[in-house]
Enzyme design. Structure first.
Site, PDB file in Angstrom:
ATOM      1  N   PHE A   1      52.222  17.393  33.570  1.00 51.66           N
ATOM      2  CA  PHE A   1      52.852  17.698  34.853  1.00 51.66           C
ATOM      3  C   PHE A   1      53.065  16.477  35.745  1.00 51.66           C
ATOM      4  O   PHE A   1      52.922  16.559  36.970  1.00 51.66           O
ATOM      5  CB  PHE A   1      52.025  18.752  35.612  1.00 51.66           C
ATOM      6  CG  PHE A   1      51.497  19.866  34.737  1.00 51.66           C
ATOM      7  CD1 PHE A   1      52.338  20.580  33.911  1.00 51.66           C
ATOM      8  CD2 PHE A   1      50.147  20.179  34.728  1.00 51.66           C
ATOM      9  CE1 PHE A   1      51.859  21.596  33.089  1.00 51.66           C
ATOM     10  CE2 PHE A   1      49.646  21.190  33.920  1.00 51.66           C
ATOM     11  CZ  PHE A   1      50.523  21.906  33.107  1.00 51.66           C
ATOM     12  N   CYS A   2      53.399  15.356  35.146  1.00 51.67           N
ATOM     13  CA  CYS A   2      53.624  14.119  35.907  1.00 51.67           C
ATOM     14  C   CYS A   2      52.423  13.784  36.788  1.00 51.67           C
ATOM     15  O   CYS A   2      52.566  13.274  37.910  1.00 51.67           O
ATOM     16  CB  CYS A   2      54.894  14.199  36.748  1.00 51.67           C
ATOM     17  SG  CYS A   2      56.413  14.347  35.780  1.00 51.67           S
ATOM     18  N   ALA A   3      51.239  14.074  36.262  1.00 50.77           N
ATOM     19  CA  ALA A   3      49.989  13.732  36.957  1.00 50.77           C
ATOM     20  C   ALA A   3      48.967  13.374  35.896  1.00 50.77           C
ATOM     21  O   ALA A   3      47.890  13.968  35.821  1.00 50.77           O
ATOM     22  CB  ALA A   3      49.522  14.900  37.817  1.00 50.77           C
TER      23      ALA A   3
END
Length: 408
Positions: free
Chosen positions: A356-358
């Protein structure tokens, strides 16, 4: 339809069995569906659409008014103060990159390593703090870091995590930051769709969010906040609109002041109008009722997941901390991407799998799982997220389908 009804909430999908079911969209944290208000605003503007500013025809004049009214509506939605600017961008990532380029030289950017990449990667001179186990630990870590920083600094923090949905103690962090003369930037991409956002109430100096998270998926985002750094910085996009005068020789030019300075080129009028239309609808909506409904869905989901022992909800601050409609699950022994694919294909349910782009945050969350039973740390998590238009039927379908997929 009402302004906050969801376009396409009756979308059907066919399962391998031949059965046709209503599609259950539980991927709001990536992109929320379109609200009626956004679609209606675009439909009404299209017959009169033209290029904004400086044109003398009816299309340009009408479009200019619509664009600047949209700016005013967004300013009200974000609690903008006298002197604050509202700059239309493509999305939250674009807004934060714009602001990162406007920081005074030598500014240290303090942030936690659990940030979405949009709020992790753009900043110069970053000082990354470890994702804390409690809100109190976050505040203490910030104060300790500020005591050691030499020179100008800013704090940038997410209002609500896109992985866990947890609401961060922005106000408390802002109070500490301001005590040291440090400005505060809030990534409100996940907060704004679920909670009222106000610069004053959050204690923020800048606020950024995206239309596509806020039921207005027409390619617009926004940066709202103090004007001095923005007016002093070089334009974000060099070109028409950003330039006030251009001379005959290289370097003979002056730049515009105000939002135009960073809105070079023809702006996304339709996106701005759509975003403002949803903001206007939310401003007059019963936000308490919307919040109660979302929290009821969240409680129902978490209660149902207790009967799915193969799925473990992850969090930083523990199960009792306030959160928005986002739940991420570790699936020991299972590939979340394959589970997500089967939920979509076999059950007509759209969720998301991955990091999740984290990436730093997901790795940290997975590392807290029992390493013996959770040997799939590299595969990420499974995330379900929801908001306006979501129903108990969708929540129940997801829990039942997830249990079935994991059993098989």
């Amino acid at each position: 339809m009402s302004a906050l009804d969801i376009i396409g909430d009756d979308l059907k999908t066919e399962l391998p069995s031949g059965e046709t079911v209503r599609f259950a969209h539980l991927d709001y944290a990536a992109s929320a569906p379109c609200a009626e208000a956004a679609a209606q605003a675009v439909a009404e503007l299209l017959p009169r659409y033209g290029s904004v500013h400086r044109g003398t025809g009816v299309r340009s004049q009408t479009s200019t008014v619509a664009y600047e009214v949209a700016r005013d509506v967004v300013a009200e939605f974000a609690g903008a103060r006298p002197g604050d600017q509202v700059i239309f961008t493509r999305n939250t990532t674009d807004a934060l990159n714009l602001l990162a380029r406007a920081l005074p030289p030598g500014t240290t950017t303090i942030l936690f390593d659990g940030e979405h990449h949009a709020n992790l990667l753009p900043w110069p001179n970053p000082l990354r703090l470890a994702a804390p186990p409690t809100p109190e630990a976050a505040v203490a870590a910030l104060e300790a870091a500020l005591a050691e920083v030499d020179g100008p600094a800013v704090l940038t923090v997410t209002g609500a995590r896109n992985v866990t949905g947890e609401v961060w103690p922005v106000r408390e962090l802002a109070e500490v930051a301001h005590a040291y003369g440090v400005r505060v930037i809030v990534d409100a991409a996940q907060l704004a769709p679920h909670h009222p956002v106000s610069l004053g109430e959050l204690g923020a100096d800048y606020l950024a969010f995206s239309g596509h998270k806020l039921y207005a998926p027409f390619g617009a985002g926004v940066l709202v906040g103090r004007s001095d750094w923005l007016d002093a910085a070089a334009p974000y996009l060099l070109g028409g609109g950003a330039s006030a005068t251009v001379g005959d020789r290289t370097g003979e030019l002056t730049w515009a002041d105000g939002p135009a300075r960073h809105e070079g080129g023809t702006p996304n009028l339709l996106g701005a109008a759509a975003l403002a239309a949803v903001c206007a609808a939310l401003l007059i909506a019963d936000r308490d009722a919307l919040h109660r409904h979302e929290q009821e869905l969240l409680a129902r989901l978490r209660e149902g997941l207790r009967d799915v022992p193969q799925a473990r909800e992850v969090s930083l601050f523990g199960p009792d901390h306030p959160r928005v409609g986002i739940v991420s699950l570790a699936l020991p022994g299972h590939d979340p991407a394959e589970v997500a694919r089967r939920l979509g294909r076999e059950h007509g349910i759209g969720v998301r799998a991955g990091q999740f782009c984290a990436h730093p945050l997901v790795r940290r969350l997975l590392s807290t799982e029992n390493s013996e039973s959770c040997g799939t740390a590299g595969t990420g998590l499974l995330r379900a997220s929801f908001g306006l238009g979501s129903t108990t039927e969708e929540i129940d379908r997801f829990v039942t389908a997830l249990a079935a997929v994991l059993r098989n």
